[in-house]
Design an enzyme around this catalytic site. Structure first.
Site: not given
Length: 487
Positions: A133, A187, A190-191, A194
């Protein structure tokens, strides 16, 4: 030294992320926050600028530990690597068995596994935690992905839930991901997603601009409209804002004065590297990483621009600009689905490899708010895994299968148009190639296996009978049954 334990949570490392996270914690009812930074100046600045937070400052690790109630719980927000190890070493000297050390940085999950094993020997819990975030999320509510032991989460869970972003249904965007490195692994993926999402959006912008001649501000209007559709997401929202921004110095669109060389901090590359180790194709994510690498090769690009021939995109224009924009929108959505499908494939493979009990639907739920890839359709991912926990590929879930089926005509037209116009679209193209590879009844890998057997006796399997076979290529070329080659 603090005379009594008054804080239930502490933060070590008070740069922007750590300071914002500490302020977020302090603003939630029931939390009293101890803070420590290697340089006292940052600690002093934070308590001076935010007296309302009621921080409990410490000048030393001993004072920091004394200010925390048991089980002591501290979140480390320092640069990954040696800085993290240094803080862990200091905290293990002043903490006791049962206390909890949380690493909230972007650590490599392999390092987290090693750290957890080392710290566990002291009786202290170590929790690698992904936090997404950015600075705003840290302050107002991030998506949080903690690993670590179940026992540590009993204490840590309510604290993290108090600061996590809230989805539209009120649920906090945090869940216990799994043991040791699971949180940082998720994570990392996730990146990686992204990276793919951002590259796909950039390619969509580039195609629209070159194909229709619209200005960045006009394309911002397009993205605003898209944000009312199934593409609604944080990244689509901020893309419109970036495209609408005017440079104060030149009066030009800001996007036109920013150097076209994209930076990277490593997590995208880690996603691809670990996918290779796990044998999981994440081609859309990989092409997004490589696109950033290519953008930074200024000397090569400058040399090639005047030498390598190709079609001129200036000579290419779609006959119906509005129809073309709609095609790009559909291609973007289809490619986005592929990126998430590949990302979840890697999460599944990682869970199997490292023994983590990761609940895929729960991961999608905690990404619905707070994180960079938050988007409307994440709820659909949760529904897909709830309906079929053993789903072999996300793109095969009925909703996503239907969405890609509906979009594939537009998707193919966009990739063809980009190729004919000489406009690079690596993420669109590779996502479509993956889709076609996934649905193919037979792939040319059979020929690759034949080649491998020819030059390296790597053996092969047959479609018509069991066993491992090798052709005597340098002999009479007869086939023999043999043991598998491990070369």
């Amino acid at each position: 030294m603090t005379e009594q334990s008054v804080a239930n949570i502490g933060v070590v490392g008070l740069a922007v992320m750590g300071s914002n996270l500490a302020r977020n914690l302090a603003s939630r009812e029931g939390n009293t926050v101890a803070i420590f930074n290697r340089s006292w100046e940052r600690t002093e600045t934070l308590i001076t600028e935010h007296p309302e937070a009621g921080f409990v400052p410490a000048h030393s690790y001993e004072e920091f530990a004394a200010s925390l109630s048991k089980p002591r719980t501290a979140i480390i927000m320092v640069q990954a690597g040696r800085g993290t190890d240094a803080v862990i070493d200091e905290l293990t000297k002043v903490f006791e068995p049962g206390d909890i050390i949380v690493d909230g940085g972007n650590a490599n999950f392999h390092d987290t596994i090693a750290r957890e094993q080392a710290v566990r020997e002291t009786g202290i819990h170590f929790v690698g935690t992904g936090i997404s975030g950015g600075e705003e999320g840290a302050l107002h509510g991030p998506s949080i992905m903690p690993g670590g032991s179940v026992e540590s989460y009993e204490t840590l869970g309510p604290i993290l839930a108090s600061i996590a972003a809230r989805a539209d249904d009120g649920e906090p965007c945090v869940t216990h991901v799994g043991t040791d490195g699971a949180g940082h692994f998720v994570k990392m993926v996730h990146n990686g997603i992204e990276y793919a999402d951002m590259q796909l959006i950039a390619e969509a912008y580039d195609l629209i601009r070159r194909g229709t001649g619209k200005t960045p501000a006009e394309i911002a209007d397009v993205f605003d409209e898209w944000n009312t559709t199934e593409l609604e997401s944080y990244l689509i929202e901020i893309t419109a804002q970036v495209l609408r921004q005017t440079d104060a110095e030149t009066g030009k669109p800001l996007v036109d004065v920013i150097l076209d060389a994209a930076g990277a901090k490593g997590t995208g590359a880690w996603t691809v590297q670990n996918a290779l180790d796990l044998g999981v194709p994440v081609s859309g994510i990989a092409e997004a990483v490589f696109a950033r690498s290519l953008s930074s090769k200024a000397a090569q690009r400058a040399a090639a621009a005047g030498v390598l021939p190709g079609p001129s995109s200036e000579d290419w224009k779609p006959s119906d600009p509005d129809a073309f924009i709609e095609d790009v929108r559909q291609a973007l959505y289809a490619s986005k689905i592929i990126a998430y499908s590949q990302g979840f494939d890697e999460i599944i493979a990682g869970a199997e490899q490292f023994g983590w009990d990761i609940k895929k639907g729960e991961i999608a739920k905690i990404w619905r708010a707070g994180c960079i890839i938050r988007a409307r359709f994440l709820g659909r991912i949760t529904e897909a895994y709830a309906s079929d926990p053993s789903l072999v590929a996300l793109v095969l879930a009925p909703y996503f299968r239907d969405a890609v089926t509906e979009a594939q005509g537009a998707w193919r037209r966009v990739v063809v148009s980009a190729a004919e116009a000489g406009i690079p679209s690596p993420a669109f193209s590779s996502s479509l190639a993956y889709y076609d590879g996934l649905r193919a009844e037979r792939l040319p890998a059979a020929l690759v296996q034949g080649q491998r057997d020819f030059f390296g006796a790597h053996t092969y399997k047959r479609i018509d009978k069991d066993g491992i076979f090798h052709t005597l290529w340098s002999g009479d070329r007869s086939e023999i049954e043999t043991e598998p080659s491990w070369h």
